[in-house]
Structures are given as C-alpha cells and as structure tokens.
Design an enzyme around this catalytic site. Sequence first.
Site, PDB file in Angstrom:
ATOM      1  N   ASP A 150       6.217   1.312  -3.096  1.00 28.63           N
ATOM      2  CA  ASP A 150       4.843   0.846  -2.940  1.00 28.63           C
ATOM      3  C   ASP A 150       4.484   0.751  -1.459  1.00 28.63           C
ATOM      4  OD1 ASP A 150       2.425  -0.373  -3.052  1.00 28.63           O
ATOM      5  OD2 ASP A 150       3.048  -1.965  -4.445  1.00 28.63           O
ATOM      6  N   TYR A 171     -15.152   0.577  -2.254  1.00 29.81           N
ATOM      7  CA  TYR A 171     -14.317   1.770  -2.048  1.00 29.81           C
ATOM      8  C   TYR A 171     -14.769   2.540  -0.807  1.00 29.81           C
ATOM      9  CZ  TYR A 171     -12.373   6.442  -2.914  1.00 29.81           C
ATOM     10  OH  TYR A 171     -11.728   7.638  -2.785  1.00 29.81           O
TER      11      TYR A 171
END
Length: 311
Positions: free
Chosen positions: A57, A147
């Site tokens: 990750d 976003y």
Amino acid sequence: MAKILITGSAGFIGSHTTDRLLADGHTVVGIDNFRTGRRQNLAEASKSPQFSFHEGDVAKPGELDALVASVKPDGIIHLAALVSVQESMTNPDLNYSLNIHATHLVAEAARKSGVKRIVFASSAAIYGDATALPIREGLEKKPISPYGAAKLASEAILLGHGAAFGITVRCQRYFNVFGPRQDPASPYSGVISIFDRRYRDGKSVTIYGDGQQTRDFISVHDVARANALAATKPGIASGVANICTGRATSLLDAVKVFGKHYPQIAPPAHAAPRTGDIIHSLGAADEAHAALGFSAQVSVEDGLTELIRVG
Ligand code: UD1
C-alpha cells in the site's frame, strides 16, 4: 534500458503501462494493493523475467520508502489512486489520503533514494467545466470535485519537490481513457466500459441525453505509450501535458461502432441527461507532442473494435 517502478501497476492504466515498458525492453517493478487493481491484469507481465511485483500500500507511511530504497529505480510512474470521481464525493477523506497524502509519500520516497524522474497520473478533471475548447494546459483550473482538486494539488506537490530536489516531474492529464481491462462495475464507470459490458451481455445501452455530447476518447494503448515516453525519454524537462487525441467523438458515433459489431442488439434507449454532465470536452494535444514527442495513434473506431474483440 531503464528500471521503472509503477505504483498501481495492477490497475487499468498501470497494467497497460507495465506491458508497454516490458515490450520496449525495460525492467518494471510493480506495486499494488488490489483495492481496485486486479491480479488478472498482470497475467501477461508476470510471464516476463523483467517484471517483479510487490503487493503493498503506497499510502502506508514507510512502505514505499523501503521498496524504492531497495529497487533504486530510474523513475517512478505514480498511478496508484482512488480512481472514482464519485467515490471522492462520498468519501473526501479517503480521497485526501489516497490522492494527496500518497502523492507526497511518493515524492518523499523519490527524494530519499535519489530517483531522478516521476511521472504522475493527473486528469482533465482539474479543469472542471471548461467552456473554451480545446482545453489548453494554461487554462484556469477550476476543479469541481474532491478528485479533481486532489489531482491538481498533487501536481503542485510533485512539481515543487521536483524543482527543489532535482527530480524531473511529468504530469499527464488524461482525458477519457478507454480500452481492455477498464472496470465497468459502477454506473459512474467510463461510458465505453459500460457500453462494452452491456453489448457483451446481449443488452442494449442507455444514452443520457441526445448522444451529441462529445468526449476526447483516448485508447489506453496510447496512454501507456505516453507514460513510457515520459518515464524513459532522455533529456526532457519537468512540466504538464494533456494526454488526449485532440479529436472530439460523440456518443452516437461511438455507439455506431458497437452497433456494427452487434447488429442483433436493439438500438440505444435515451434517458434524461445526467445531472452535472458537461456537453463537450476536448483537449489540445500540442503540448504532449512538443514535450514528449507524443501523439495519439489509435483511432476511436480501431480502439473500440479491439475492445469489442479482445474484451
Ligand atoms: C467524468 C467522470 C465522472 C465525473 C465527470 C466530471 C469518469 C469515468 N467519469 O465523466 O465521474 O463526474 O468526469 O468530472 O471518469 N453516459 C451515457 N450512458 C451511460 C454512461 C454514461 O450516456 O451508461 C454518458 C454520460 O452521461 C456522459 C458521457 O456518457 O455524457 C461520458 O460519461 P463518462 O464516461 O462518465 O465521462 P465524463 O462525463 O467525462
């Protein structure tokens, strides 16, 4: 030949970028946590001795530092992200963590290990509802989603790090990317992936509005080539560039291609336009050509035909 580390290598764009670099003879190290990426996307790449993969990750502090320090790549292509505009609206915190903080961690990992180049997956979403078409890079940025805001912030973070610490940074502002391996699962997935899935399942599609809306649809193969160029081309400077075709395609034109391959399926139904939709989006392609020597080569018709055949 270069050694390139790709974050998000199991994703739609990441896996095609991996395949492109391997085909060009480069070495690729991938990292992905399979949040939205899929192991299956790396089936081809995994056959290559030039490819290695690390499940991990990028947003977890320390994880990337260790990988970058041991791999010592020539460049990093940072594609790992929260990829859905819609999800950024419902979970802005997660968008911050995966799309802003993670980018800072990439910049820091590069600085600590002396990586010389970073290529970043930016987006046309940073422009918001641009009305002056085609969209040029210098246009005022007015993102209209968390976003889009995160992508714009990430560009600034990377370019600032690049200028301060001698890293060449290329921000790639993708327009509407389509092609094999794109996830059609949500109603907010890319329209081409939704249409492809429905035709494949023998169902007709729904066009929101009259279908005259246009997008700058670019094949993922062209995007992968643009990423490979930005990561490996010698002597390029830091900067931003639209990754687009410079050509507008209407939804009706796209549907026509599907219709040719699926003559037995009923013609599209029309529904009310989607709230918040923009009518036209089109990029200017000159900057990518000037900075990277990139211009899109796959026509929408050829790209769709390949998608329909290959899936
Ligand atoms: C993109 C984003 C979207 C975001 C918007 C504004 C993607 C895939 N989509 O949308 O999440 O809100 O920018 O930043 O990144 N359409 C149909 N039928 C369908 C699906 C879509 O007609 O089944 C239409 C849409 O109404 C739209 C066009 O197709 O007019 C393209 O849609 P989409 O692929 O979502 O791209 P954007 O509109 O550019």
